[in-house]
Design a protein around this motif. Structure first.
Motif, mmCIF file in Angstrom:
data_model
loop_
_atom_site.group_PDB
_atom_site.id
_atom_site.type_symbol
_atom_site.label_atom_id
_atom_site.label_comp_id
_atom_site.label_asym_id
_atom_site.label_seq_id
_atom_site.Cartn_x
_atom_site.Cartn_y
_atom_site.Cartn_z
ATOM 1 N N GLU A 150 -17.571 25.376 10.705
ATOM 2 C CA GLU A 150 -18.611 25.094 9.716
ATOM 3 C C GLU A 150 -19.308 26.393 9.311
ATOM 4 O O GLU A 150 -19.621 26.601 8.137
ATOM 5 C CB GLU A 150 -19.626 24.107 10.298
ATOM 6 N N TYR A 151 -19.531 27.264 10.288
ATOM 7 C CA TYR A 151 -20.173 28.548 10.001
ATOM 8 C C TYR A 151 -19.367 29.333 8.967
ATOM 9 O O TYR A 151 -19.913 29.864 8.002
ATOM 10 C CB TYR A 151 -20.321 29.367 11.296
ATOM 11 N N ARG A 152 -18.061 29.401 9.174
ATOM 12 C CA ARG A 152 -17.188 30.138 8.250
ATOM 13 C C ARG A 152 -17.198 29.495 6.862
ATOM 14 O O ARG A 152 -17.233 30.194 5.848
ATOM 15 C CB ARG A 152 -15.762 30.183 8.818
ATOM 16 N N ALA A 153 -17.175 28.181 6.814
ATOM 17 C CA ALA A 153 -17.201 27.466 5.528
ATOM 18 C C ALA A 153 -18.486 27.770 4.768
ATOM 19 O O ALA A 153 -18.461 28.045 3.562
ATOM 20 C CB ALA A 153 -17.060 25.965 5.762
ATOM 21 N N ARG A 154 -19.606 27.732 5.469
ATOM 22 C CA ARG A 154 -20.894 28.039 4.832
ATOM 23 C C ARG A 154 -20.931 29.475 4.319
ATOM 24 O O ARG A 154 -21.371 29.742 3.210
ATOM 25 C CB ARG A 154 -22.044 27.841 5.827
ATOM 26 N N ARG A 155 -20.482 30.371 5.153
ATOM 27 C CA ARG A 155 -20.517 31.792 4.792
ATOM 28 C C ARG A 155 -19.610 32.089 3.592
ATOM 29 O O ARG A 155 -19.988 32.820 2.681
ATOM 30 C CB ARG A 155 -20.111 32.624 5.999
ATOM 31 N N MET A 156 -18.415 31.522 3.604
ATOM 32 C CA MET A 156 -17.494 31.718 2.480
ATOM 33 C C MET A 156 -18.089 31.166 1.194
ATOM 34 O O MET A 156 -18.083 31.838 0.162
ATOM 35 C CB MET A 156 -16.153 31.021 2.750
ATOM 36 N N ALA A 157 -18.584 29.938 1.263
ATOM 37 C CA ALA A 157 -19.142 29.296 0.070
ATOM 38 C C ALA A 157 -20.286 30.127 -0.498
ATOM 39 O O ALA A 157 -20.358 30.362 -1.711
ATOM 40 C CB ALA A 157 -19.618 27.886 0.402
ATOM 41 N N SER A 158 -21.149 30.587 0.362
ATOM 42 C CA SER A 158 -22.298 31.371 -0.077
ATOM 43 C C SER A 158 -21.873 32.715 -0.675
ATOM 44 O O SER A 158 -22.361 33.128 -1.734
ATOM 45 C CB SER A 158 -23.255 31.585 1.099
ATOM 46 N N SER A 159 -20.951 33.392 -0.011
ATOM 47 C CA SER A 159 -20.485 34.703 -0.487
ATOM 48 C C SER A 159 -19.744 34.590 -1.816
ATOM 49 O O SER A 159 -19.973 35.381 -2.735
ATOM 50 C CB SER A 159 -19.564 35.350 0.552
ATOM 51 N N LYS B 139 -18.383 19.523 4.415
ATOM 52 C CA LYS B 139 -17.985 18.117 4.571
ATOM 53 C C LYS B 139 -16.523 17.855 4.223
ATOM 54 O O LYS B 139 -15.868 17.044 4.865
ATOM 55 C CB LYS B 139 -18.889 17.222 3.729
ATOM 56 N N GLU B 140 -16.023 18.539 3.188
ATOM 57 C CA GLU B 140 -14.647 18.287 2.755
ATOM 58 C C GLU B 140 -13.701 19.439 3.091
ATOM 59 O O GLU B 140 -12.516 19.376 2.770
ATOM 60 C CB GLU B 140 -14.622 17.991 1.255
ATOM 61 N N ASN B 141 -14.246 20.472 3.694
ATOM 62 C CA ASN B 141 -13.472 21.647 4.101
ATOM 63 C C ASN B 141 -12.588 22.161 2.957
ATOM 64 O O ASN B 141 -11.383 22.369 3.120
ATOM 65 C CB ASN B 141 -12.633 21.344 5.344
ATOM 66 N N ILE B 142 -13.207 22.369 1.795
ATOM 67 C CA ILE B 142 -12.455 22.770 0.598
ATOM 68 C C ILE B 142 -11.763 24.124 0.748
ATOM 69 O O ILE B 142 -10.811 24.412 0.028
ATOM 70 C CB ILE B 142 -13.349 22.776 -0.669
ATOM 71 N N TYR B 143 -12.230 24.940 1.678
ATOM 72 C CA TYR B 143 -11.598 26.247 1.893
ATOM 73 C C TYR B 143 -10.623 26.228 3.070
ATOM 74 O O TYR B 143 -10.014 27.243 3.386
ATOM 75 C CB TYR B 143 -12.656 27.328 2.123
ATOM 76 N N GLN B 144 -10.523 25.093 3.725
ATOM 77 C CA GLN B 144 -9.608 24.904 4.852
ATOM 78 C C GLN B 144 -9.795 25.968 5.933
ATOM 79 O O GLN B 144 -8.864 26.695 6.295
ATOM 80 C CB GLN B 144 -8.162 24.857 4.362
ATOM 81 N N VAL B 145 -11.018 26.046 6.421
ATOM 82 C CA VAL B 145 -11.336 26.985 7.494
ATOM 83 C C VAL B 145 -11.670 26.216 8.764
ATOM 84 O O VAL B 145 -11.939 25.014 8.726
ATOM 85 C CB VAL B 145 -12.488 27.939 7.097
ATOM 86 N N GLU B 146 -11.672 26.920 9.876
ATOM 87 C CA GLU B 146 -11.804 26.268 11.173
ATOM 88 C C GLU B 146 -13.228 25.895 11.569
ATOM 89 O O GLU B 146 -13.429 24.948 12.313
ATOM 90 C CB GLU B 146 -11.191 27.160 12.254
#
Length: 197
Positions: free
Chosen positions: A48-57, A39-46
């Motif tokens: 949603e899939y990448r954001a979810r994967r990064m957050a989880s990892s 929702k807030e793109n805290i990792y500044q990625v392009e």
């Protein structure tokens, strides 16, 4: 923990790990952090899939650390924090830990501070002999793993290029941080990085 080549699709994520550690210390759970990432793109990625994967990892890596070490990740200097991120990777990736223990640690102990291609080749050939899982991986996967291991060491500040050679650098960690890292189940990881027997 099984052998995995999953590290090739992940990064060191130093700044993202520090940010996520703050959220965990504040009491946020995995799902909360994933929602923030999306929702807030805290990792500044392009995506949603990448954001979810990064957050989880990142969450998985950081949850492997004791709470006081997680706090140290947030509070410490950049050099120490990078070592803690590397330890979180070692704790969640068996093959990478074995590489660090069998190759990096041995290099520190013997004083041979040059990481050569043959060191990586020998390590992976031995793993292919020891593990049916690793033996099934195609050469391109092994090549990507070698590159990723080198990149992880560089981002952790433990490897630099000196001309055309890769020089291993022994980590410097202040004594207060060292005491915290030598507690509980952290000692094997710190000892590996410090080149202790």
């Amino acid at each position: 923990m099984k052998y995995s080549a999953g590290i090739v699709s992940k990064s060191f994520w130093f700044l993202e790990s520090r940010k996520t550690a703050r959220y965990i210390i504040e009491g946020l759970k995995r799902q909360d952090i994933i929602e923030l990432a999306v929702k807030e793109n805290i990792y500044q990625v392009e995506s949603e899939y990448r954001a979810r994967r990064m957050a989880s990892s990142i969450y998985q890596r950081l949850k492997s650390l004791p709470e006081d070490v997680l706090k140290l990740l947030v509070e410490a200097d950049s050099e120490t924090s990078r070592i803690i991120v590397l330890i979180s990777i070692m704790k969640t990736d068996r093959l990478f830990f074995e590489f660090m223990h069998e190759v990096f640690r041995t290099k520190i102990i013997t004083g041979d501070h040059i990481l050569e291609d043959r060191d990586l080749n020998i390590f992976f050939e031995e793993k292919r002999i020891q593990s049916a899982t690793v033996d099934k991986w195609v050469d391109s996967t092994i090549k990507r793993l070698k590159s990723e291991y080198i990149r992880m060491l560089r981002e952790a500040g433990l490897l630099r290029y000196k001309g055309d050679k890769r020089e291993i650098l022994k980590p410097f960690i202040d004594s207060a941080a060292k005491k915290r890292l030598m507690k509980e189940d952290m000692a094997p990881y710190f000892s590996t990085l410090a080149g202790r027997v």
